[in-house]
Motif scaffolding. Structure first.
Motif, PDB file in Angstrom:
ATOM      1  N   ASP A  89       0.844  -1.184   0.000  1.00 16.57           N
ATOM      2  CA  ASP A  89       0.000   0.000   0.000  1.00 16.57           C
ATOM      3  C   ASP A  89       0.887   1.244   0.000  1.00 16.57           C
ATOM      4  O   ASP A  89       2.117   1.143  -0.097  1.00 16.57           O
ATOM      5  N   ALA A  90       0.294   2.410   0.117  1.00 15.89           N
ATOM      6  CA  ALA A  90       1.043   3.672   0.069  1.00 15.89           C
ATOM      7  C   ALA A  90       2.010   3.842   1.231  1.00 15.89           C
ATOM      8  O   ALA A  90       2.914   4.665   1.179  1.00 15.89           O
ATOM      9  N   TYR A  91       1.852   3.034   2.296  1.00 15.37           N
ATOM     10  CA  TYR A  91       2.704   3.144   3.477  1.00 15.37           C
ATOM     11  C   TYR A  91       3.865   2.155   3.466  1.00 15.37           C
ATOM     12  O   TYR A  91       4.617   2.071   4.431  1.00 15.37           O
ATOM     13  N   GLY A  92       3.975   1.367   2.390  1.00 14.96           N
ATOM     14  CA  GLY A  92       5.067   0.397   2.295  1.00 14.96           C
ATOM     15  C   GLY A  92       4.781  -0.918   3.000  1.00 14.96           C
ATOM     16  O   GLY A  92       5.678  -1.727   3.187  1.00 14.96           O
ATOM     17  N   HIS A  93       3.525  -1.118   3.419  1.00  7.45           N
ATOM     18  CA  HIS A  93       3.113  -2.365   4.067  1.00  7.45           C
ATOM     19  C   HIS A  93       2.247  -3.163   3.094  1.00  7.45           C
ATOM     20  O   HIS A  93       1.705  -2.617   2.145  1.00  7.45           O
TER      21      HIS A  93
END
Length: 139
Positions: free
Chosen positions: A17-21
C-alpha cells in the motif's frame, strides 16, 4: 495435535500500500494462495483431485495483528477447525519471519461448478482433511 499445512508465499510489489506495508485486502489473496496450494497441490499429491472441481468461500474473518513490510516471503500455516457434511473451516496464521502477523478463518463449501450448487464432502475428501482437524479457540 493436528497437522498443519505450511506454505511460503512470495510478496509482490503490487501487494504494497502507500505506506510500504502489505495492503489489508491483499492478506486475503495471500491466504488464498496458501489455500490453493493445500487443496490443489497438496491434495493432488495425496491422489485427490476433487477439490479442483469447486470450492466456494462462504465467510472470511481476518485479524490483523501487525503490519507486514514488503520483503521476504511470509509463512502461512493452515489447519481445519471444523469439518461438517457440506462445509469445513480453515484457520490460518501468517508469520512475517518469526512474528505472528495475522490470523484468519475461511468457511469453505464444496461446490459443483457444472450444476451450480453446493455438495457434500466425499469420504476421500474427509480423509484428506482429517489429519489437519484441530479444535481452536475463537478468533
Amino acid at each position: 495435535m493436528a497437522q498443519r499445512f505450511v506454505h511460503d508465499v512470495v510478496l509482490r510489489w503490487s501487494d504494497m500500500d502507500a505506506y510500504g506495508h502489505v495492503n489489508n485486502a491483499r492478506f486475503l489473496t495471500l491466504y488464498e494462495e496458501a489455500r490453493v496450494a493445500m487443496f490443489f497441490v497438496g491434495a493432488r499429491a495425496a491422489g485427490l483431485a476433487s477439490f479442483e472441481e469447486g470450492i466456494v468461500i462462504a465467510r472470511h474473518e481476518v485479524d490483523y495483528l501487525r503490519p507486514v513490510d514488503y520483503g521476504d516471503p511470509v509463512r502461512i500455516e493452515m489447519w481445519v477447525s471444523s469439518l461438517r457434511a457440506a462445509a469445513f473451516t480453515v484457520d490460518y496464521e501468517m508469520f512475517d519471519g518469526a512474528v505472528l502477523a495475522s490470523r484468519a478463518r475461511s468457511v469453505c463449501v464444496p461446490y459443483n461448478l457444472a450444476n451450480a450448487h453446493p455438495r457434500r464432502l466425499t469420504a476421500p475428501e474427509r480423509d484428506f482433511l482429517s489429519p489437519y482437524l484441530a479444535e481452536t479457540e475463537s478468533m
